[in-house]
Design an enzyme around this catalytic site. Structure first.
Site, short mmCIF file in Angstrom:
data_model
loop_
_atom_site.label_atom_id
_atom_site.label_comp_id
_atom_site.label_asym_id
_atom_site.label_seq_id
_atom_site.Cartn_x
_atom_site.Cartn_y
_atom_site.Cartn_z
N VAL A 11 0.83 -1.21 0.00
CA VAL A 11 0.00 0.00 0.00
C VAL A 11 0.87 1.26 0.00
O VAL A 11 0.66 2.17 -0.81
CB VAL A 11 -0.94 0.00 1.23
CG1 VAL A 11 -1.58 1.36 1.44
CG2 VAL A 11 -2.03 -1.05 1.04
N GLY A 257 -8.04 -15.49 0.22
CA GLY A 257 -6.74 -15.49 0.92
C GLY A 257 -6.19 -14.08 0.90
O GLY A 257 -6.95 -13.12 0.86
N CYS A 260 -5.52 -9.38 3.40
CA CYS A 260 -6.60 -8.52 3.90
C CYS A 260 -7.86 -9.26 4.35
O CYS A 260 -8.22 -9.20 5.52
CB CYS A 260 -6.95 -7.48 2.84
SG CYS A 260 -5.62 -6.30 2.59
N LYS A 320 -3.25 -14.43 -5.55
CA LYS A 320 -4.10 -14.14 -6.71
C LYS A 320 -3.21 -13.73 -7.87
O LYS A 320 -2.01 -13.49 -7.67
CB LYS A 320 -5.14 -13.09 -6.36
CG LYS A 320 -4.59 -11.71 -6.10
CD LYS A 320 -5.77 -10.80 -5.89
CE LYS A 320 -5.39 -9.36 -5.94
NZ LYS A 320 -6.52 -8.49 -5.88
N ARG A 327 0.95 -14.02 1.13
CA ARG A 327 0.32 -14.03 2.45
C ARG A 327 -1.05 -14.69 2.35
O ARG A 327 -1.86 -14.32 1.51
CB ARG A 327 0.21 -12.58 2.98
CG ARG A 327 1.57 -12.01 3.34
CD ARG A 327 1.49 -10.58 3.80
NE ARG A 327 1.24 -9.66 2.71
CZ ARG A 327 1.20 -8.34 2.83
NH1 ARG A 327 1.38 -7.79 4.01
NH2 ARG A 327 0.98 -7.57 1.79
#
Ligand code: NAD
Length: 432
Positions: A11, A257, A260, A320, A327
């Site tokens: 981020v 997954g 977040c 993804k 993570r």
């Protein structure tokens, strides 16, 4: 505006780079010296499409800087964004220690009015905690405001999401600071919602929890489809045409997954409990999600007399597509479960293998999908990278010892796979 972003991860780095691209002078700060050294050399520390080019452009134009010196960055900046991790504790509660540490460091260095912006995902009430820490530790009578500005970017499309967010939420304690943030984001020309701090904090959790709920909901529907002989892809199509429902976040698969959804869902359950409310729906969503990998591995195991000594090609390791982030990646759980059953794994991912080697070292890493398929007793699709959708499946079949594909993301058409001579097991659809 002079801005600093503390925490230069997925981020923080993207936010800092985009703010610089909008013409601000930005210092990205991290306490990981190696990370900052790498970034100073112009090398992005994460994989994110479009990031490298934008980062170089703004470094060359002297608008983007990297530093480990939080004090200097705070003193130079008008707005200070906190973008450090907020991992879960064992009980699901959010660990705020990174945010609190940063707040203490900010307090020791503010020398004039500052806007402190929480971009990290933090539970309701964290704005007050940050405010109290700074109030208690600051030297002298300097004024400051604490704002909540939750981040909605998605890894893999983070640059685009930051340039074209569907909404920008600004939880501000007063009009003056809200206007300052509006000014900063104005060049994006996107929809902005001004709220109080607590509502902004809640918007982030409620959004992620709702999306997680859609995923678990459709996964249970897929379970029923598998047993009843219906096809989940058609069911989702039919549901998605209803504008009240929409088709997004209704892909049946191995569950949610990443860094977040799992932690944010747990955190919201914890917050609800803290306020004396039950969030049973969300607890069930988490439980359903936790069952996905076992169910998938059981379906794999059913197809063999034993998994001991069997070799599986695994396609996709990242949680993804278009990211190198592992993570809470389903790949780790699937692979570990197969390793426990004494299977052998040959894995391939377009960008996440270097990160994967640190977490799952005891498997073979391949240079492409075909190498992973070679002599395999089964091929397992975990991440729906685009390149897997366009493999030469004739070639894959010839390479495999036993042409059976377990598709955790429904990337192929079962009829086509059947025609090509595969056994094909996917999610919520008939086995062929
Ligand atoms: P991350 O782990 O990639 O990055 C966090 C960074 O903060 C690390 O580089 C770490 O070294 C640094 N850091 C920790 N303590 C520090 C300190 N005291 N001083 C300076 N730097 C420090 O995390 P992330 O994925 O970028 O997530 C950050 C926050 O944003 C989390 O709250 C997360 O929930 C939220 N968020 C993440 C995403 C996402 O897709 N990753 C999306 C929206 C919101």
């Amino acid at each position: 505006m002079n801005v600093c972003v503390i925490g230069t991860g997925y981020v923080g780095l993207v936010t800092g780079v985009v703010f610089a691209d909008l013409g601000n002078e930005v210092i990205c700060v991290d306490n990981d010296e190696k990370k900052i050294e790498t970034l100073k050399n112009g090398i992005p520390t994460i994989y994110e499409p479009g990031l490298e080019e934008m980062m170089h452009r703004n470094m060359q134009d002297a608008r983007l800087f990297f530093s480990t010196n939080i004090g200097e960055a705070v003193r130079k900046s008008e707005a200070i964004f906190i973008a450090v991790g907020t991992p879960p504790k064992d009980n699901g509660e959010t660990d705020l220690s990174y945010v609190e540490n940063v707040a203490r460091e900010i307090a020791l260095n503010i020398d004039r009015y500052k806007i402190i912006v929480n971009k990290s995902t933090v539970p309701i009430g964290t704005g007050d905690i940050v405010r109290e820490i700074i109030e208690k530790n600051k030297k002298g009578n300097v004024d400051f405001d604490v704002v909540s500005n939750p981040e909605f970017l998605k890894e893999g499309t983070a640059i685009n999401d930051t340039l074209y967010p569907e909404r920008i939420v600004i939880g501000a304690p007063n009009k003056h600071v809200a206007m300052k943030l509006l000014e900063l984001y104005a060049p994006l020309e996107r929809l902005m919602l001004i709220t109080d701090v607590a509502s902004a904090e809640m918007i982030k959790y409620a959004s992620n929890a709702f999306l997680a709920t859609k995923i678990s909901f459709i996964n249970v529907i897929a379970n029923i489809c598998e047993k009843a002989g219906a096809d989940i892809s058609l069911v989702v199509k039919g549901m998605g045409y209803d504008s009240r429902i929409g088709a997004s976040f209704l892909q049946a698969g191995l569950g949610f997954g990443g860094s977040c959804f799992p932690k944010d869902a747990q955190s919201l359950v914890h917050t609800a409990q803290k306020f004396g409310e039950n969030f049973n729906i969300l607890e069930e969503v988490i439980k359903e999600n936790d069952k996905r990998v076992n169910r998938f591995v059981e379906r794999i195991a059913e197809k063999y007399d034993t998994l001991e000594g069997k070799t599986f090609g695994v396609l996709g390791l990242a949680f993804k597509p278009n990211t190198d982030d592992l993570r809470e990646a389903k790949s780790i759980k699937v692979i570990n479960s197969l390793l426990e059953k004494k299977a052998k794994i040959k894995a391939y991912d377009p960008v996440a293998m270097e990160n994967a080697k640190k977490i799952i070292p005891n498997i073979t890493y391949c240079k492409n999908a075909y190498e992973a398929a070679e002599k395999a007793d089964g091929l397992i699709i975990i991440t729906e990278w685009n390149e897997f959708k366009f493999l030469n499946l004739d070639k894959v079949k010839k390479l495999m010892k036993n042409p059976i594909i377990f598709d955790g993301r429904n990337i192929y058409d079962p009829n086509k796979l059947k025609r090509l001579g595969f056994r094909y097991i996917s999610i919520g659809r008939k086995e062929v």
